[in-house]
Design an enzyme around this catalytic site. Structure first.
Site, PDB file in Angstrom:
ATOM      1  N   LYS A  56      88.786 116.660 -79.113  1.00 16.70           N
ATOM      2  CA  LYS A  56      90.028 116.273 -78.435  1.00 16.70           C
ATOM      3  C   LYS A  56      91.315 116.800 -79.083  1.00 16.70           C
ATOM      4  CE  LYS A  56      88.885 114.792 -75.272  1.00 16.70           C
ATOM      5  NZ  LYS A  56      88.031 115.547 -74.281  1.00 16.70           N
ATOM      6  N   HIS A 117      82.561 121.583 -82.863  1.00 16.51           N
ATOM      7  CA  HIS A 117      83.347 120.482 -83.429  1.00 16.51           C
ATOM      8  C   HIS A 117      82.848 120.145 -84.837  1.00 16.51           C
ATOM      9  CE1 HIS A 117      85.471 119.777 -79.778  1.00 16.51           C
ATOM     10  NE2 HIS A 117      84.543 119.109 -79.136  1.00 16.51           N
ATOM     11  N   SER A 147      93.259 110.175 -77.323  1.00 18.56           N
ATOM     12  CA  SER A 147      92.541 111.075 -76.415  1.00 18.56           C
ATOM     13  C   SER A 147      91.030 110.844 -76.534  1.00 18.56           C
ATOM     14  CB  SER A 147      92.911 112.525 -76.750  1.00 18.56           C
ATOM     15  OG  SER A 147      92.282 113.409 -75.862  1.00 18.56           O
TER      16      SER A 147
HETATM   17  S1  PPS Z   1      86.930 118.461 -76.076  1.00 18.94           S
HETATM   18  O1  PPS Z   1      86.150 117.606 -75.146  1.00 18.94           O
HETATM   19  O2  PPS Z   1      86.790 118.018 -77.468  1.00 18.94           O
HETATM   20  O3  PPS Z   1      86.648 119.885 -75.909  1.00 18.94           O
HETATM   21  O4  PPS Z   1      88.446 118.168 -75.663  1.00 18.94           O
HETATM   22  P1  PPS Z   1      89.698 119.076 -76.046  1.00 18.94           P
HETATM   23  O5  PPS Z   1      89.817 120.178 -75.083  1.00 18.94           O
HETATM   24  O6  PPS Z   1      89.679 119.391 -77.495  1.00 18.94           O
HETATM   25  O7  PPS Z   1      90.901 118.063 -75.865  1.00 18.94           O
HETATM   26  C1  PPS Z   1      91.302 117.525 -74.634  1.00 18.94           C
HETATM   27  C2  PPS Z   1      92.753 117.151 -74.807  1.00 18.94           C
HETATM   28  O8  PPS Z   1      93.545 118.337 -74.737  1.00 18.94           O
HETATM   29  C3  PPS Z   1      94.449 118.219 -73.651  1.00 18.94           C
HETATM   30  N1  PPS Z   1      94.695 119.528 -73.037  1.00 18.94           N
HETATM   31  C4  PPS Z   1      95.896 120.131 -73.047  1.00 18.94           C
HETATM   32  N2  PPS Z   1      97.066 119.759 -73.606  1.00 18.94           N
HETATM   33  C5  PPS Z   1      98.133 120.582 -73.420  1.00 18.94           C
HETATM   34  N3  PPS Z   1      98.066 121.721 -72.703  1.00 18.94           N
HETATM   35  C6  PPS Z   1      96.908 122.139 -72.129  1.00 18.94           C
HETATM   36  N4  PPS Z   1      96.869 123.257 -71.435  1.00 18.94           N
HETATM   37  C7  PPS Z   1      95.764 121.322 -72.294  1.00 18.94           C
HETATM   38  N5  PPS Z   1      94.469 121.409 -71.877  1.00 18.94           N
HETATM   39  C8  PPS Z   1      93.845 120.307 -72.335  1.00 18.94           C
HETATM   40  C9  PPS Z   1      93.752 117.255 -72.696  1.00 18.94           C
HETATM   41  O9  PPS Z   1      94.646 116.758 -71.747  1.00 18.94           O
HETATM   42  C10 PPS Z   1      93.251 116.221 -73.696  1.00 18.94           C
HETATM   43  O10 PPS Z   1      94.310 115.482 -74.296  1.00 18.94           O
HETATM   44  P2  PPS Z   1      94.870 114.073 -73.707  1.00 18.94           P
HETATM   45  O11 PPS Z   1      95.838 113.583 -74.746  1.00 18.94           O
HETATM   46  O12 PPS Z   1      93.685 113.165 -73.582  1.00 18.94           O
HETATM   47  O13 PPS Z   1      95.537 114.388 -72.423  1.00 18.94           O
END
Ligand code: PPS
Length: 304
Positions: A56, A117, A147
């Site tokens: 996340k 991860h 998150s």
């Molecule tokens: S995972 O399942 O571990 O692969 O998830 P991961 O992609 O690491 O994290 C998901 C969070 O990243 C946010 N996210 C983004 N934030 C900003 N810009 C972009 N383009 C973007 N894409 C994904 C996503 O909304 C999750 O964060 P939260 O705070 O829950 O919204």
């Protein structure tokens, strides 16, 4: 068969929340633990690129940025398959009917971009032996926790999160999948002095995507026209990625990811923890944080 095609088949998914085991003290799903000897023996190649994060922390975002760079900004090419298929998640074992992350990585032609991860000490040693490049992305602990909590609610195979209070404590104690956030970010921070690791921060990408994407370009020894960079910035912003069916995880069966509980692309902001932490929780978290981050040069921004 790609996951997005499996979804169309409307299979009767036998979905159960994962049980948790341990590898060298790190909580991982039982399925990962069972396959650990194979994961550890994974053969990396010198031109593999690994995207590593604590769960996340901005993995999917970074995956899309990197793929867009590799495809020279060709958005149609980036839509050739879902995030899950384009960049195999090496340690992941989702379902007994599906190829594992390792299967996907092994079947993929080079050059490969892979996701993990894993904390640095559990990364298969061949990545270091082959001197692979790694992009590590870290996110501030409080937003990362929020998150992760919502992800446990919507992802029907993650361990039961319990209440917000219970999950808050589990996270502080490092009793969540992939272990302690503190050890993860600090471990990778140390490792960057030894290996080819580009260490980035979610907050920096949010604040100044151009500057951070340029760091990635430099690291990957790529040069792109300004128009292409502008395009990448546009297509990888939260609001656009949220509507991209190949990147927003709606390609997964809804028995696994239930976006009506909480969307995978939830808020994508810095500072949302303020809407979740009570004053008492914040004080407790800050005290733990101070203890755990003492003696490291690593610092985070909890708001912009
Ligand atoms: S995972 O399942 O571990 O692969 O998830 P991961 O992609 O690491 O994290 C998901 C969070 O990243 C946010 N996210 C983004 N934030 C900003 N810009 C972009 N383009 C973007 N894409 C994904 C996503 O909304 C999750 O964060 P939260 O705070 O829950 O919204």
């Amino acid at each position: 068969m790609p996951l997005e095609k499996m979804k169309e088949l409307k299979l009767d998914w036998d979905v159960k929340r994962f049980e948790v085991g341990e590898v060298r003290g790190i909580p991982l799903t039982k399925e990962i633990c069972d396959k650990w000897h194979k994961i550890w023996a994974f053969q990396a190649k010198p031109d593999d690129l690994l995207i590593a994060t604590y769960a996340k922390a901005g993995t999917t975002w970074t995956q899309e940025i990197v793929d867009m760079i590799q495809c020279d900004g060709d958005i149609e090419k980036c839509k050739r398959a879902s995030t899950y298929e384009r960049q195999p998640f090496i340690e992941w074992v989702l379902h007994k009917t599906l190829p594992t992350g390792l299967d996907k990585a092994e079947a993929m032609p080079s050059p490969r971009t892979l996701k993990t991860h894993l904390p640095v000490q559990l990364v298969p040693p061949s990545f270091w032996e082959q001197n692979c490049k790694v992009i590590y992305v870290a996110r501030n602990a409080k937003d990362n926790l929020v998150s992760y909590y919502h992800f446990h609610r919507m992802n029907q195979v993650m361990p039961e999160p319990g209440t917000w209070e219970e999950f808050f404590q589990k996270y502080i104690d490092g009793k969540v999948l992939w272990g302690s956030w503190y050890d993860h970010v600090k471990g990778w921070w140390e490792a960057k002095n030894k290996y080819r690791i580009l260490y980035l921060f979610y907050e920096d990408i949010k604040e100044n995507p151009r500057c951070e994407i340029q760091k990635i370009l430099h690291f990957l020894e790529k040069d792109l026209e300004k128009e292409v960079l502008d395009k990448i910035i546009h297509y990888t912003q939260f609001e656009v990625m949220k509507d991209n069916p190949m990147a927003n995880y709606t390609f997964m069966p809804q028995e696994i990811l239930n976006h009506s509980i909480s969307p995978f692309m939830r808020k994508g902001t810095v500072g949302d923890w303020k809407n979740h932490f009570t004053v008492a929780q914040n004080e407790k978290f800050d005290a733990e944080y101070k203890k755990n981050m003492a003696g490291t040069s690593l610092t985070f921004r909890m708001e912009l």
